[in-house]
Design a protein around this motif. Sequence first.
Motif, short mmCIF file in Angstrom:
data_model
loop_
_atom_site.label_atom_id
_atom_site.label_comp_id
_atom_site.label_asym_id
_atom_site.label_seq_id
_atom_site.Cartn_x
_atom_site.Cartn_y
_atom_site.Cartn_z
N ASN A 37 0.83 -1.21 0.00
CA ASN A 37 0.00 0.00 0.00
C ASN A 37 0.86 1.26 0.00
O ASN A 37 0.51 2.26 -0.64
N ALA A 38 1.99 1.21 0.70
CA ALA A 38 2.90 2.36 0.72
C ALA A 38 3.51 2.59 -0.65
O ALA A 38 3.62 3.73 -1.12
N ILE A 39 3.90 1.51 -1.32
CA ILE A 39 4.45 1.62 -2.67
C ILE A 39 3.42 2.23 -3.61
O ILE A 39 3.71 3.15 -4.38
N THR A 40 2.19 1.74 -3.53
CA THR A 40 1.12 2.24 -4.39
C THR A 40 0.89 3.73 -4.16
O THR A 40 0.82 4.52 -5.12
N ALA A 41 0.80 4.13 -2.90
CA ALA A 41 0.57 5.55 -2.58
C ALA A 41 1.72 6.43 -3.06
O ALA A 41 1.49 7.51 -3.62
N ASN A 42 2.95 5.96 -2.87
CA ASN A 42 4.12 6.74 -3.31
C ASN A 42 4.14 6.88 -4.82
O ASN A 42 4.45 7.96 -5.36
N LEU A 43 3.80 5.81 -5.51
CA LEU A 43 3.82 5.86 -6.97
C LEU A 43 2.71 6.75 -7.51
O LEU A 43 2.93 7.53 -8.45
N TRP A 44 1.53 6.68 -6.92
CA TRP A 44 0.46 7.59 -7.33
C TRP A 44 0.89 9.04 -7.14
O TRP A 44 0.67 9.89 -8.00
N ARG A 45 1.51 9.32 -5.98
CA ARG A 45 1.96 10.69 -5.69
C ARG A 45 2.97 11.15 -6.73
O ARG A 45 2.90 12.27 -7.24
N LYS A 46 3.92 10.28 -7.06
CA LYS A 46 4.96 10.64 -8.04
C LYS A 46 4.35 10.91 -9.41
O LYS A 46 4.72 11.89 -10.08
N TYR A 47 3.44 10.05 -9.84
CA TYR A 47 2.82 10.25 -11.15
C TYR A 47 2.02 11.56 -11.18
O TYR A 47 2.04 12.29 -12.18
N LEU A 48 1.33 11.85 -10.09
CA LEU A 48 0.55 13.08 -10.02
C LEU A 48 1.46 14.31 -10.09
O LEU A 48 1.14 15.31 -10.74
N GLU A 49 2.63 14.21 -9.45
CA GLU A 49 3.59 15.32 -9.49
C GLU A 49 4.20 15.50 -10.87
O GLU A 49 4.46 16.62 -11.31
N ILE A 50 4.44 14.39 -11.58
CA ILE A 50 5.04 14.47 -12.91
C ILE A 50 4.03 15.02 -13.92
O ILE A 50 4.33 15.94 -14.68
N ASP A 51 2.84 14.43 -13.93
CA ASP A 51 1.82 14.82 -14.90
C ASP A 51 0.48 14.23 -14.46
O ASP A 51 0.37 13.01 -14.29
N GLU A 52 -0.51 15.06 -14.29
CA GLU A 52 -1.83 14.60 -13.86
C GLU A 52 -2.38 13.51 -14.78
O GLU A 52 -3.03 12.58 -14.35
N LYS A 53 -2.04 13.61 -16.08
CA LYS A 53 -2.55 12.63 -17.04
C LYS A 53 -1.96 11.24 -16.77
O LYS A 53 -2.63 10.22 -16.96
N MET A 54 -0.72 11.18 -16.34
CA MET A 54 -0.13 9.88 -16.00
C MET A 54 -0.90 9.24 -14.85
O MET A 54 -1.17 8.04 -14.86
N ALA A 84 5.92 6.89 -26.15
CA ALA A 84 6.92 5.97 -25.59
C ALA A 84 7.72 6.64 -24.47
O ALA A 84 8.16 5.98 -23.53
N ASP A 85 7.92 7.95 -24.57
CA ASP A 85 8.64 8.68 -23.52
C ASP A 85 7.87 8.64 -22.20
O ASP A 85 8.47 8.48 -21.13
N VAL A 86 6.56 8.79 -22.27
CA VAL A 86 5.74 8.72 -21.06
C VAL A 86 5.82 7.31 -20.46
O VAL A 86 5.94 7.14 -19.25
N GLU A 87 5.77 6.31 -21.33
CA GLU A 87 5.89 4.93 -20.87
C GLU A 87 7.21 4.72 -20.13
O GLU A 87 7.26 4.14 -19.04
N MET A 88 8.31 5.20 -20.73
CA MET A 88 9.63 5.04 -20.12
C MET A 88 9.71 5.75 -18.78
O MET A 88 10.24 5.20 -17.80
N THR A 89 9.15 6.95 -18.71
CA THR A 89 9.15 7.70 -17.46
C THR A 89 8.37 6.96 -16.39
O THR A 89 8.79 6.87 -15.23
N VAL A 105 7.77 3.72 -16.13
CA VAL A 105 8.49 2.51 -15.70
C VAL A 105 9.70 2.88 -14.83
O VAL A 105 9.92 2.27 -13.77
N GLN A 106 10.46 3.87 -15.26
CA GLN A 106 11.63 4.30 -14.47
C GLN A 106 11.22 4.80 -13.09
O GLN A 106 11.87 4.50 -12.09
N THR A 107 10.14 5.56 -13.05
CA THR A 107 9.65 6.08 -11.77
C THR A 107 9.25 4.94 -10.84
O THR A 107 9.52 4.98 -9.63
N ALA A 108 8.62 3.91 -11.40
CA ALA A 108 8.24 2.76 -10.58
C ALA A 108 9.48 2.07 -10.01
O ALA A 108 9.53 1.74 -8.83
#
Length: 197
Positions: A47-64, A86-91, A93-96
């Motif tokens: 759950n912590a991983i999920t929350a952190n990843l959601w937060r990161k995606y929201l900070e990078i781009d709301e659409k992600m 493909a750039d969004v995909e790479m970002t 995956v790298q963020t995860a």
Amino acid sequence: MRWGTGLLLGLLLLTSGGCTSLVVGAGATAGVAAMQERGFKNSVNDNAITANLWRKYLEIDEKMFVDIDIEVLEGEVLLAGYVPTADVEMTAVQTAWQTDGVKRVINQLKVGKTLGIIDSASDLLISTRIKTALMFDSRVYAINYTIETVDGTVYLMGIAQNKNELNRVISHVRATSYVKKVVSYVRLKNDPTRKGT
């Protein structure tokens, strides 16, 4: 889940198995986590991983945040959905991979297609029907499974008690209307790769 952020958050609160802690009290959440095959500690970590990843995606781009579905099981992260480039995909995956506690990233992102409200509603209905079927099957420990549906493709994650249970789960998925494909990342309870999790 490709709708506006406000509507998406509402749906997450009401329907997502990964968001249980947002819906119910801490005591109930702890009880659910303790009953799962992955155990309380792994459930909290996931759950912590999920929350952190959601937060990161929201900070990078709301659409992600809106476009990408996330499931986490014992540190393994499944990313599913459609992204514009493909750039969004790479970002994504790298963020995860850069998120604390992640042991593996399963990339099921696809580039280029946009799902509309009708597609998203259909996917949500498929997932709900499958979850309901599993809950009412006395020979399946439904609490150990998570389901993500993207454009009719159902992604399963979880821990099966044995092969018979896993076969029953997959049969339920295949019997669900409008399912185009089943992709399983379910592991057996006695899988040696689970040692030390």
